[in-house]
Design a protein around this motif. Structure first.
Motif, PDB file in Angstrom:
ATOM      1  N   VAL A 296      -4.302  -2.277  12.522  1.00 14.45           N
ATOM      2  CA  VAL A 296      -2.850  -2.239  12.428  1.00 14.45           C
ATOM      3  C   VAL A 296      -2.455  -0.947  11.725  1.00 14.45           C
ATOM      4  N   SER A 297      -1.528  -0.208  12.327  1.00 24.34           N
ATOM      5  CA  SER A 297      -1.083   1.036  11.709  1.00 24.34           C
ATOM      6  C   SER A 297       0.436   1.109  11.750  1.00 24.34           C
ATOM      7  N   LEU A 298       0.980   1.877  10.819  1.00 27.84           N
ATOM      8  CA  LEU A 298       2.426   2.077  10.739  1.00 27.84           C
ATOM      9  C   LEU A 298       2.679   3.471  10.208  1.00 27.84           C
ATOM     10  N   ASP A 299       3.513   4.227  10.947  1.00 27.34           N
ATOM     11  CA  ASP A 299       3.855   5.602  10.548  1.00 27.34           C
ATOM     12  C   ASP A 299       2.603   6.448  10.327  1.00 27.34           C
ATOM     13  N   GLY A 300       1.598   6.230  11.166  1.00 23.76           N
ATOM     14  CA  GLY A 300       0.388   7.039  11.092  1.00 23.76           C
ATOM     15  C   GLY A 300      -0.579   6.635  10.000  1.00 23.76           C
ATOM     16  N   ARG A 301      -0.324   5.484   9.354  1.00 26.69           N
ATOM     17  CA  ARG A 301      -1.209   5.027   8.285  1.00 26.69           C
ATOM     18  C   ARG A 301      -1.748   3.639   8.602  1.00 26.69           C
ATOM     19  N   LEU A 302      -3.039   3.447   8.284  1.00 28.68           N
ATOM     20  CA  LEU A 302      -3.659   2.161   8.507  1.00 28.68           C
ATOM     21  C   LEU A 302      -3.124   1.155   7.490  1.00 28.68           C
ATOM     22  N   ILE A 303      -2.803  -0.028   7.980  1.00 32.95           N
ATOM     23  CA  ILE A 303      -2.344  -1.105   7.104  1.00 32.95           C
ATOM     24  C   ILE A 303      -3.537  -1.992   6.783  1.00 32.95           C
ATOM     25  N   ASP A 304      -3.859  -2.108   5.487  1.00 31.19           N
ATOM     26  CA  ASP A 304      -4.993  -2.943   5.108  1.00 31.19           C
ATOM     27  C   ASP A 304      -4.509  -4.297   4.595  1.00 31.19           C
ATOM     28  N   ILE A 305      -5.459  -5.137   4.230  1.00 36.79           N
ATOM     29  CA  ILE A 305      -5.131  -6.490   3.783  1.00 36.79           C
ATOM     30  C   ILE A 305      -4.251  -6.457   2.542  1.00 36.79           C
ATOM     31  N   ALA A 306      -4.557  -5.539   1.619  1.00 33.84           N
ATOM     32  CA  ALA A 306      -3.776  -5.455   0.390  1.00 33.84           C
ATOM     33  C   ALA A 306      -2.320  -5.104   0.696  1.00 33.84           C
ATOM     34  N   SER A 307      -2.111  -4.201   1.651  1.00 36.07           N
ATOM     35  CA  SER A 307      -0.749  -3.810   2.037  1.00 36.07           C
ATOM     36  C   SER A 307       0.015  -5.005   2.586  1.00 36.07           C
ATOM     37  N   ILE A 308      -0.656  -5.801   3.399  1.00 32.66           N
ATOM     38  CA  ILE A 308      -0.015  -6.965   3.992  1.00 32.66           C
ATOM     39  C   ILE A 308       0.354  -7.984   2.919  1.00 32.66           C
ATOM     40  N   ARG A 309      -0.568  -8.221   1.993  1.00 31.06           N
ATOM     41  CA  ARG A 309      -0.299  -9.192   0.933  1.00 31.06           C
ATOM     42  C   ARG A 309       0.856  -8.740   0.040  1.00 31.06           C
ATOM     43  N   MET A 310       0.872  -7.450  -0.281  1.00 31.94           N
ATOM     44  CA  MET A 310       1.956  -6.939  -1.120  1.00 31.94           C
ATOM     45  C   MET A 310       3.290  -7.028  -0.398  1.00 31.94           C
ATOM     46  N   ALA A 311       3.260  -6.762   0.915  1.00 32.63           N
ATOM     47  CA  ALA A 311       4.493  -6.866   1.696  1.00 32.63           C
ATOM     48  C   ALA A 311       4.992  -8.299   1.720  1.00 32.63           C
ATOM     49  N   GLU A 312       4.083  -9.240   1.900  1.00 32.61           N
ATOM     50  CA  GLU A 312       4.473 -10.654   1.906  1.00 32.61           C
ATOM     51  C   GLU A 312       5.062 -11.073   0.569  1.00 32.61           C
ATOM     52  N   ALA A 313       4.435 -10.596  -0.524  1.00 28.34           N
ATOM     53  CA  ALA A 313       4.934 -10.937  -1.856  1.00 28.34           C
ATOM     54  C   ALA A 313       6.311 -10.337  -2.094  1.00 28.34           C
ATOM     55  N   LEU A 314       6.510  -9.096  -1.638  1.00 25.77           N
ATOM     56  CA  LEU A 314       7.801  -8.449  -1.838  1.00 25.77           C
ATOM     57  C   LEU A 314       8.894  -9.156  -1.044  1.00 25.77           C
ATOM     58  N   ILE A 315       8.591  -9.535   0.206  1.00 23.83           N
ATOM     59  CA  ILE A 315       9.574 -10.258   1.020  1.00 23.83           C
ATOM     60  C   ILE A 315       9.906 -11.604   0.384  1.00 23.83           C
ATOM     61  N   GLU A 316       8.895 -12.268  -0.137  1.00 29.78           N
ATOM     62  CA  GLU A 316       9.131 -13.555  -0.796  1.00 29.78           C
ATOM     63  C   GLU A 316      10.051 -13.381  -1.999  1.00 29.78           C
ATOM     64  N   LYS A 317       9.853 -12.304  -2.756  1.00 32.89           N
ATOM     65  CA  LYS A 317      10.722 -12.040  -3.911  1.00 32.89           C
ATOM     66  C   LYS A 317      12.129 -11.676  -3.464  1.00 32.89           C
ATOM     67  N   ALA A 318      12.232 -10.900  -2.389  1.00 33.70           N
ATOM     68  CA  ALA A 318      13.542 -10.545  -1.884  1.00 33.70           C
ATOM     69  C   ALA A 318      14.306 -11.790  -1.431  1.00 33.70           C
ATOM     70  N   ASN A 319      13.598 -12.700  -0.794  1.00 35.65           N
ATOM     71  CA  ASN A 319      14.230 -13.952  -0.382  1.00 35.65           C
ATOM     72  C   ASN A 319      14.633 -14.791  -1.586  1.00 35.65           C
ATOM     73  N   ALA A 320      13.803 -14.760  -2.624  1.00 35.28           N
ATOM     74  CA  ALA A 320      14.118 -15.518  -3.841  1.00 35.28           C
ATOM     75  C   ALA A 320      15.361 -14.954  -4.516  1.00 35.28           C
ATOM     76  N   MET A 321      15.521 -13.623  -4.477  1.00 37.71           N
ATOM     77  CA  MET A 321      16.694 -13.004  -5.083  1.00 37.71           C
ATOM     78  C   MET A 321      17.974 -13.376  -4.318  1.00 37.71           C
ATOM     79  N   LYS A 322      17.844 -13.469  -3.001  1.00 37.56           N
ATOM     80  CA  LYS A 322      19.000 -13.889  -2.194  1.00 37.56           C
ATOM     81  C   LYS A 322      19.381 -15.324  -2.520  1.00 37.56           C
ATOM     82  N   GLY A 323      18.335 -16.127  -2.798  1.00 32.35           N
ATOM     83  CA  GLY A 323      18.590 -17.515  -3.128  1.00 32.35           C
ATOM     84  C   GLY A 323      19.215 -17.678  -4.498  1.00 32.35           C
TER      85      GLY A 323
END
Length: 323
Positions: A296-323
């Motif tokens: 999986v790549s984005l903007d010319g950079r490989l997306i690793d497992i850590a990137s995915i986990r951090m993205a999921e955590a950030l989205i979860e926090k963003a959703n929590a802030m909306k709540g």
């Protein structure tokens, strides 16, 4: 990417961490209506020795009777070198199913965390608690900082570390003027320019300690949280200290006064650009999975497992802030 994958701590909204003395029921009632993400009801430094037992009773009543909404509720117990500690843990953890976390002060070695873990584990088993209590530790001594990497691996309950600048300054004999502030003596003098003038550039005396704790947290999946800024009449000073930590990678900061809550929430709220990037990472992962691609790549950079986990955590926090 190392073959060693570290499990990340439970993601929680942790921009602001409000300290509330357990000896003051009025403050606890007001804090329940605040915008703080995390509240710790204090049994340690903010409570006089003669008030320790009453503070426990107050906290039990507050945790059970007040509506705390979706805040993360935590208690700061007394130190392991006091006779108050075991009753803090036993009385409150046994009686308060609403409690989310325990803040352990002045942690110096991994065994300090292990000791509290044993107590809490036995209480959870005896009371058949479904919700596991999490831990946050305060790194606020030279011994704790010297062992910070080992402490970060000391318990599966461990979620976060806070940097306690006041006691750390005392432990290292640092000359501190304001809790969490800078000192004009910690500065460098430039060479003279052609006119013979020189400039003084102040530096941050806490940078090394904060950075070391941050690295330990990120290496072992914990949330790094900055501690107090003592002058609550100086919002600009607080905001500056918070921004320095946010730039390093901290997730939040203490508020020792209600006026500091909004400042912390402002500084540590992820930007729209960060949230957008996180969503794009998850979308790229989903598209790759549908197409049967292993990489999986984005903007010319490989997306690793850590990137995915951090993205999921950030989205979860963003959703929590909306709540």
């Amino acid at each position: 990417m190392s073959f060693t994958l570290i499990q990340q701590a439970k993601p929680r909204l942790h921009r602001s961490e409000l300290a509330v003395p357990g000896s003051n029921p009025t403050f606890m009632e007001k804090s329940a209506q605040s915008a703080a993400d995390v509240i710790f009801l204090d049994l340690e430094d903010a409570v006089a020795p003669d008030d320790k037992e009453k503070a426990r009773t107050n906290i039990i009543q507050a945790l059970n009777d007040l509506d705390w909404g979706n805040k993360t509720m935590m208690i700061r117990i007394n130190g392991l070198d006091t006779h108050y500690m075991y009753r803090d843990v036993v009385d409150i953890v046994e009686a308060c199913p609403r409690l989310d976390m325990v803040l352990i002060p002045k942690v110096g070695v991994p065994a300090d965390v292990y000791a509290i873990d044993v107590l809490v584990t036995q209480i959870e088993q005896a009371k058949k608690r479904d919700k596991q209590i999490g831990f946050e530790v305060l790194i606020e001594t030279a011994l704790g900082m010297a062992n910070v990497e080992a402490i970060a691996q000391s318990s599966k309950r461990l979620e976060a570390m806070s940097f306690g600048v006041a006691d750390y300054a005392a432990s290292t004999r640092a000359r501190s003027t304001v809790i969490g502030g800078v000192n004009p003596d910690f500065s460098v003098l430039t060479d003279k320019d052609e006119a013979g003038n020189r400039q003084t550039h102040w530096q941050d005396p806490w940078l090394f300690a904060q950075n070391r704790m941050l690295v330990a947290c990120r290496a072992y999946g914990l949330r790094p949280i900055d501690g107090p800024f003592g002058d609550f009449s100086d919002p600009d000073g607080y905001r500056s200290a918070a921004r320095r930590c946010a730039a390093l990678g901290f997730e939040g900061k203490w508020a020792i006064h209600p006026s500091q809550i909004d400042l912390a929430n402002e500084v540590f709220t992820p930007s729209e650009a960060e949230v957008t990037k996180a969503r794009r990472i998850l979308e790229a992962m989903e598209e790759a999975a549908k197409a049967g691609r292993g990489a999986v790549s984005l903007d010319g950079r490989l997306i690793d497992i850590a990137s995915i986990r951090m993205a999921e955590a950030l989205i979860e926090k963003a959703n929590a802030m909306k709540g």
